[in-house]
Every structure is written in structure tokens, then in C-alpha cells.
Write a protein that holds these residues in place. Structure first.
Motif, short mmCIF file in Angstrom:
data_model
loop_
_atom_site.label_atom_id
_atom_site.label_comp_id
_atom_site.label_asym_id
_atom_site.label_seq_id
_atom_site.Cartn_x
_atom_site.Cartn_y
_atom_site.Cartn_z
N SER A 506 4.44 -32.25 0.88
CA SER A 506 3.03 -32.47 1.22
C SER A 506 2.18 -32.64 -0.04
CB SER A 506 2.50 -31.31 2.06
OG SER A 506 2.52 -30.10 1.33
N ASN A 518 5.51 -33.87 5.11
CA ASN A 518 5.37 -32.44 5.31
C ASN A 518 6.77 -31.83 5.30
OD1 ASN A 518 4.07 -30.00 5.74
ND2 ASN A 518 4.28 -30.14 7.96
N GLY A 519 6.91 -30.71 4.63
CA GLY A 519 8.21 -30.07 4.53
C GLY A 519 8.65 -29.97 3.08
N SER A 553 13.62 -28.91 6.77
CA SER A 553 12.69 -29.57 7.68
C SER A 553 11.80 -30.51 6.88
CB SER A 553 11.82 -28.53 8.40
OG SER A 553 10.85 -29.16 9.21
N LEU A 555 9.06 -33.94 7.56
CA LEU A 555 8.37 -34.86 8.46
C LEU A 555 7.80 -36.02 7.65
CD1 LEU A 555 7.18 -35.59 11.28
CD2 LEU A 555 5.15 -34.27 10.62
N SER A 557 5.52 -39.55 8.33
CA SER A 557 4.73 -40.29 9.32
C SER A 557 5.08 -41.77 9.29
CB SER A 557 3.24 -40.10 9.03
OG SER A 557 2.88 -40.76 7.83
N ASP A 587 6.56 -41.11 14.28
CA ASP A 587 6.83 -40.24 13.14
C ASP A 587 8.26 -39.72 13.26
OD1 ASP A 587 4.18 -40.62 12.43
OD2 ASP A 587 3.52 -38.85 13.53
N CYS A 588 8.77 -39.26 12.14
CA CYS A 588 10.16 -38.82 12.16
C CYS A 588 10.29 -37.45 11.53
CB CYS A 588 11.05 -39.81 11.39
SG CYS A 588 12.80 -39.38 11.43
N GLY A 589 10.98 -36.57 12.21
CA GLY A 589 11.27 -35.26 11.67
C GLY A 589 12.75 -35.17 11.32
N TYR A 591 15.81 -32.68 10.17
CA TYR A 591 16.18 -31.27 10.19
C TYR A 591 17.61 -31.14 9.67
CZ TYR A 591 12.20 -31.50 13.33
OH TYR A 591 10.97 -31.77 13.86
N ALA A 613 14.36 -35.79 15.86
CA ALA A 613 13.72 -35.16 17.01
C ALA A 613 14.50 -35.40 18.28
CB ALA A 613 12.29 -35.67 17.16
#
Length: 742
Positions: A506, A518-519, A553, A555, A557, A587-589, A591, A613
Motif C-alpha cells: 500500500s 494492499n497487502g 495476502s 490485493l 485493483s 479486482d484481484c486478491g 492468497y 478469490a
């Protein structure tokens, strides 16, 4: 009583008394005659014979309005409103030796006074040649009032000169023992002068001037001067200059031979065109000034209220200054105020007007300043650094704020600490060369555009043989990282390392990136190209190492990779730009992201595993660092295992092609945005029950080649043109591929 006889005796007059009476009469007559002669020959009665006498003695036609002359004082003459040819003299008073006028070869004048002289140039030339038929003219005392005066390089149309023992020789040389000169206006060559005063002593071999005062170059000069008549050396035993402006000293060094052992400057302006320097409000002492053979040399110690380099639009204020000027060397040491801070410098410039010119920065320090470079300064500085061979021996910046007004460098830093040593900006190659060069850099609170960088610490060295840079630390809001890079040209080796634990992505959210993050991620990069006996191998051909990237994790956008495993069951052939555009809607997360890559001799193998996700993504492939060609196969399986998509990537790393194959579709999920694919034309698949589309027909073995401009051209085999691409056709080159079908 006796009686005298009444007899009269007549008295007789003495003879001497008669002579006395006659003498008195003769004297009276003589006096009357003399006075008559005096009265007759005074004034205008002598005008005609005198003018005739003077005209016979010269080549001029001479006339005057009034003459005062007396036989009682035959050695005194006064003339008013005299004309000689086209020239005129308001008044002349002369006391002369009468015998020298009549019979001597030399004319002796006891006193000569002339006022309001106006000379025509042609008459002046003729007058210089006139001897009035005398070999030498000796003037015991001379006074010229409001008259033209030409003394060597000095010229004035209206000047006063008082001189003693003046000799005008047969060789047209003028000498005098002592004189005083005063002029309101005049010129020394082409340089205007005002309010001139000087005492002049002319000797056989030189002219001495004392108590010299004049206004020149916009200022005032006080001096004592000796001028050698043979060598024309102007030697100042005393020189003081105030408020003068020397715009271009080349006009002085081209014409004069000057020496001054000591000189004082007060509030002067000096321009040095060869160095493009302007020094204002200069006060101090000059030593050993010598102007000779179109060269100038001197030493200066003092202060300058302003030191400007106009081509850089940079000005230093209130500087202490030491300068040494020699034939091909300018050395300047100064310290003062610059960019609202403090500076000190020691700079040498050699042969600035020649091809092999050089600038050496022996030392430069800037403290507590605010530097705001503009595009003009940036472009000009780039040009100037390479317009000469510029060597930076020591350059230091401490606690200085940087605010860039250059669009290409949107950088602002609260505090910069920089030190550079032994760096050469080579004029011929236009390259920065170390000898070897060293540098260290520390920054505090920087913004590149709107990307915040809390602090950096790095150091490095470079030379013709290679370079090394170590990023000891780079800090953002919540994270930090380290890195290093080195290159040895002589051994043909290379090394790069970068590492960070739990770097908060971030911190990278800014307008430099089109995505938001983010992450946290952890990465460890270790690449190296070691020395090899085979000198023909390039660095990339020998490149080895590992790359590891992990994240629990993450993320991103507008990077909806999940969309590839959704939508209708269709096949696509997409460019990189089309792929990114088609998945921007989501958006893509990531993990449990795990990426590993191993390089050996320029060939990289990589594997990727991560949960998304709605799907699980796995990928593996090869990357050829020499040709910059990538080959990979990725598989996306939905968490419900009802949708499967295969993505094959081929081509140059800058613009690969993505072959997307929808193997299975289950529950309805959002897919890629076909409207973002532009004007791409699609054809229907042969399977009528499914709408399978593709951009164009492909073969299973494209021949991938790099062109000269580093772009990739793909040529399909004609005989296999009709065979459609399937996930099993992954092998791109049977002998080069490291992948096997899954």
C-alpha cells in the motif's frame, strides 16, 4: 662822500648755459618723437607688419582681430581672435627672447598663454610639421586653457594644461619637466573619461603621471603611472579603482601593455566572458597584474556581493573571493550564500577558449540550502558538463532541500546529503567516467510525484572497468528494502540483489501506477553472472540465480485475473494490452502467493502458485534472458472445480501473446470484457454446441525470432496452419522447450 659813476654794465650769458638749453630742447623733441613713435607703433599700427612677418615664417594664412604690442616691451605680444587656416585661437599672450626671434636658430619663449583653441584636423597635421623656421622651440612656461589636447593615447577637445620647460624638437617630439592636466571630458583610445586631473613629468625615456584622477568605465580611478616611451609599458605604482564596470576585459588586453604590482578595487563589476562569469560589488586587492601580448594575469583577494553564471541562471551572494588568472588558467575559490544556504567552492578552468578545455571542481560544498532546478537549468547544466572535460574531485551537499520544477523529474526531498568524488564528464564520449568515482547519498522525506519515500541510504563506485551501487536502505511509510548492483566490464561479471520482508504494498499507491495495492510481500532476488573462461559469452548468457516472492495476502485493483476463468466458453488470442484492458473491470486478491524462479546460463524456469478469490492459479514456464522470450502455461481452476481455463503465453517479454482456452464452464461467473478488446474480429468455432472464438488461426509451432529492433515476429508453419491450438500443444520448440504438457 664819494659818488659812483652812473655807468651801466651789460651782463654776459655763459656759454655752457646755452648748451644746456639746446640739450633740453633736443631732449624734449626726442622725447616727443619717441612718444610719437610709441604711440604710433602700438596696437593696430604694428598689426600688418607682424602678420606679414608670421605668415612669411609659416605656411598658414594668419589673421587676428586685435594685437597689443609696445616698443617699450618688444619681447611681449598679445593677440586676440587669431585664425590660422580653418583653426582659431581666442587669445594668445607670449613673452619671448627678442634676440632668438631675430637671429637664433632656436626660438626661446619665456611664457606662452593660449586660450579657447579650436583646431581643424588638417591644420593640426600641418602645425605638427611647422618649425616656424626654427630648429627647436623652447618654452619656459606654457598655459593652455580650454584647448584641444593630444597626449599619447589621451585626447580631449577641451582641456587645460600648465607645463614648464617645454621643448618642441626638430624631430616633432615634445618634452617637458612638469605639467598639470585638467579636462572635463576626453578619451583614452575608445574609452570615455571624465573629470581628468594629472601631474605629468616627461623625461627622455618615459612619462611619469602622479596624482592621477579620472572617471572611466563608470567609476573613478586614482593612480600613479609611469609610461615607457620605447616599450609603451604602462606601469602603475599606485592604482585604486572604485565603482567601475569592466564588461569585457578583452578590449584592454588586446591593446595595452600594463603592469600593476598592487591595486585596490572598491565596489566594481567584472565580467569574465570565457568563463561566463559576472562578478558584482567586488572589493579587494589585486596583486601582480600584468597585461601583455593579449594575455592577462593577476591574483585577487577580497569579496564579491554577487557571483553570477548567467548561462545557468545561478547567483551567489556575499562571497569571500580568491582568484588567480593566468594565461590559460582561471582559478577561483569562494564561499558565501547560495540557494538561501551556504556554499564554498574551489574551481579551476583551463584553455576555456580552446578545444582541449577543461573544468576541475577541486571542492564544492553546499549546506542548509534550498535547490529548485528548472528545465532551463537542467538542460543547460547537461550541456555545460559535457562542453568541456569536467572533473569533479569533491562535491558535497549537506541538509539541502530539493524541489524539482522539471516534469521529467517530479522529485522533492526535505533533506539531501550527497558526496561525490573523482568523477569525469568526458567531452568526447559524452559519458560519465569514474577515476574511480565514488558517491554516497542519504535522503529524508522525499516525494517522487506523490510516492512517499521516507528515507534512502546508498553508496557506490564506478570507473571504466565497471560500477557498483549498494542501496543500504530504502524506507517507505511502513516498510524498507535493500538492494545492490555491480558490474565488472574487465571480467564481464554482473550481480544484483534485492530483499525485503513483509513490504507493505500500500506504500506504493500513487499516480505512478494505474493500480492500487494492499497487502504485504516478501521478496529475495539474487542474480549473478560470474567470470568465465569463454570471453564470447555475454552477461545474460551466463546469468544465474534465484528469485523468490511470497505473500500471504495481496490485493491489486483493476486486475481481475479471476475473470479469465469465467464468462462463456470461448477461446481468445490476446495481446498484453488487450488482456489487461479486458480484466480491468475486476479486482484481484492473491492468497498464499508463492513464486520461485531459477536461472542458469540465462535460461529461467519459474513456477507460480496462488489462491484467488474464486479460483486457484498455477503457472510454470521458461524465460530466455538472451532473447527476452517467455513461454508459459497457466491453469485456473474454480474453487468449485466446475470451471477450468488454460492460458498459454508466448513471445517477447515486452509484448507477449496470450492464448486463452476455456476448457470447462460450470456456474455462471463474470468473464473478461469483450468490449475492451477493440476491433478484433472473431470467427465461430466448428463445435456448433459451443461458441468457441479465436482471433485468428494458429499453428502449434510458431517460429519466434527477434528482429534487429528487439521486437518479435511470429511465423506459422504453412503446412500446419489449419491445426487449432489446444492446451496439449504447449511445446514451442522440441529442442529448446523445458515444459511438458500437463
Amino acid at each position: 662822500m664819494a659818488f659812483k659813476p652812473n655807468i651801466y654794465y651789460r651782463k654776459q650769458t655763459p656759454r655752457y648755459l646755452k648748451f644746456i638749453k639746446i640739450a633740453v630742447c633736443v631732449l624734449i623733441v626726442a622725447i616727443a618723437a619717441v612718444w610719437g613713435f610709441i604711440l604710433y607703433f602700438n596696437g593696430q599700427h604694428v598689426k600688418a607688419p607682424l602678420l606679414k612677418f608670421l605668415s612669411e615664417r609659416t605656411s598658414f594664412s594668419i589673421n587676428c582681430d586685435e594685437i597689443e604690442f609696445s616698443p617699450l616691451y618688444p619681447d611681449v605680444l598679445k593677440l586676440k581672435k587669431v585664425t590660422l587656416g580653418n583653426s582659431s585661437i581666442g587669445e594668445i599672450y607670449v613673452e619671448y627672447d627678442l634676440k632668438s626671434v631675430i637671429s637664433s636658430e632656436n626660438l626661446d619663449i619665456k611664457y606662452l598663454y593660449a586660450k579657447d583653441i579650436s583646431l581643424d584636423n588638417r591644420d593640426l597635421d600641418e602645425l605638427k610639421k611647422e618649425r616656424f623656421r626654427y630648429k627647436n622651440i623652447n618654452i619656459s612656461k606654457l598655459d593652455l586653457i580650454n584647448s584641444p589636447l593630444y597626449l599619447g593615447r589621451f585626447k580631449s577637445d577641451k582641456a587645460d594644461l600648465s607645463a614648464v620647460d617645454v621643448i618642441v624638437s626638430e624631430q616633432q617630439q615634445i618634452s617637458f619637466n612638469d605639467s598639470t592636466l585638467n579636462a572635463q571630458t576626453g578619451a583614452i583610445d575608445n574609452h570615455e573619461v571624465k573629470k581628468v586631473h594629472a601631474r605629468i613629468l616627461s623625461k627622455e625615456d618615459k612619462v611619469e603621471l602622479s596624482d592621477v584622477q579620472m572617471q572611466i568605465f563608470g567609476g573613478t580611478v586614482f593612480a600613479t603611472i609611469s609610461i615607457d616611451k620605447k616599450t609603451q609599458l604602462i606601469d602603475f605604482s599606485k592604482l585604486s579603482i572604485s565603482n567601475a564596470i569592466f564588461q569585457n576585459y578583452s578590449s584592454l588586453i588586446d591593446k595595452y601593455y600594463i603592469r600593476a604590482r598592487n591595486a585596490n578595487l572598491n565596489n566594481c563589476v567584472l565580467s569574465i566572458p570565457t568563463a561566463d562569469l559576472l562578478l558584482g560589488q567586488v572589493s579587494g586587492k589585486i596583486e601582480d597584474l600584468l597585461i601583455e601580448n593579449k594575455n592577462i594575469s593577476f591574483d585577487f583577494k577580497g569579496k564579491a556581493g554577487e557571483i553570477s553564471k548567467p548561462d545557468l541562471l545561478v547567483t551567489a551572494d556575499d562571497s569571500l573571493l580568491k582568484a588567480s588568472i593566468r594565461k590559460d588558467l582561471i582559478s577561483i575559490s569562494s564561499e558565501g550564500k547560495l540557494f538561501n544556504g551556504e556554499y564554498s567552492s574551489n574551481i579551476e578552468m583551463t584553455n576555456l577558449d580552446k578545444q582541449n578545455s577543461s573544468v576541475t571542481i577541486n571542492g564544492f560544498t553546499l549546506k542548509n540550502a534550498k535547490f529548485e532546478p528548472t528545465p532551463e537549468l537542467y538542460n543547460r547544466l547537461k550541456y555545460l558538463l559535457f562542453s568541456h572535460n569536467t572533473t569533479v574531485k569533491d562535491f558535497s551537499v549537506y541538509n539541502t532541500e530539493l524541489v524539482s520544477h522539471i516534469d521529467k523529474i517530479p522529485l522533492s526531498v526535505k533533506s539531501v546529503n550527497l558526496k561525490m568524488e573523482d568523477i569525469l564528464f568526458d567531452e568526447n564520449s559524452k559519458k560519465v567516467i569514474g577515476t574511480p568515482g565514488k558517491f554516497t547519498l542519504k535522503t529524508d522525506s522525499a516525494y517522487y510525484s506523490d510516492l512517499f519515500i521516507k528515507g534512502t541510504e546508498l553508496h557506490g563506485a564506478f570507473s571504466n572497468d565497471g560500477y557498483s551501487v549498494v542501496l543500504d536502505k530504502i524506507e517507505s511509510y511502513n516498510s524498507n528494502a535493500t538492494a545492490s548492483i555491480s558490474r565488472d566490464f574487465s571480467k564481464n561479471t554482473f550481480a544484483f540483489k534485492a530483499k525485503s520482508e513483509d513490504f507493505d504494498m500500500s506504500d506504493l499507491n500513487c499516480n505512478l501506477f494505474s493500480k492500487l495495492f494492499n497487502g504485504k510481500i516478501s521478496f529475495d532476488v539474487d542474480l549473478h553472472s560470474d567470470e568465465n573462461d569463454d570471453s564470447s559469452l555475454s552477461v545474460t548468457q551466463k546469468l544465474c540465480g534465484n528469485i523468490f516472492i511470497k505473500s500471504k495476502s495481496l490485493l491489486i485493483s483493476a486486475f481481475g485475473i479471476d475473470l479469465i476463468n469465467g464468462g462463456n466458453k470461448k477461446d481468445y488470442e490476446l495481446s498484453l494490452k488487450q488482456l489487461l484492458s479486458s480484466i480491468e473491470g475486476g479486482d484481484c486478491g492473491f492468497y498464499s502467493l508463492d513464486f520461485k524462479s531459477t536461472l542458469d546460463k540465462g535460461q529461467a524456469k519459474f513456477r507460480l502458485s496462488t489462491d484467488l478469490a474464486t479460483s486457484h492459479l498455477t503457472a510454470k514456464g521458461n524465460y530466455d534472458a538472451n532473447d527476452r522470450i517467455i513461454e508459459s502455461k497457466s491453469t485456473l481452476i474454480s474453487l468449485a472445480k466446475d470451471s477450468i481455463t488454460s492460458v498459454i503465453t508466448r513471445g517477447h517479454i515486452t509484448d507477449p501473446t496470450f492464448y486463452v482456452s476455456a476448457i470447462m464452464r460450470g456456474a455462471v461467473r463474470p468473464g473478461i470484457d469483450e468490449s475492451a478488446l477493440g476491433d478484433e474480429k472473431y470467427t465461430a468455432a466448428e463445435d456448433g454446441s459451443l461458441t468457441k472464438v479465436k482471433a485468428k488461426e494458429l499453428s502449434d509451432k510458431p517460429n519466434i525470432h527477434t528482429s534487429d529492433n528487439d521486437k518479435v515476429s511470429v511465423h506459422s508453419d504453412d503446412e500446419k496452419r489449419e491445426k487449432a491450438l489446444t492446451p496439449d500443444s504447449l511445446v514451442l520448440d522440441e529442442q529448446k522447450s523445458m515444459l511438458t504438457p500437463q
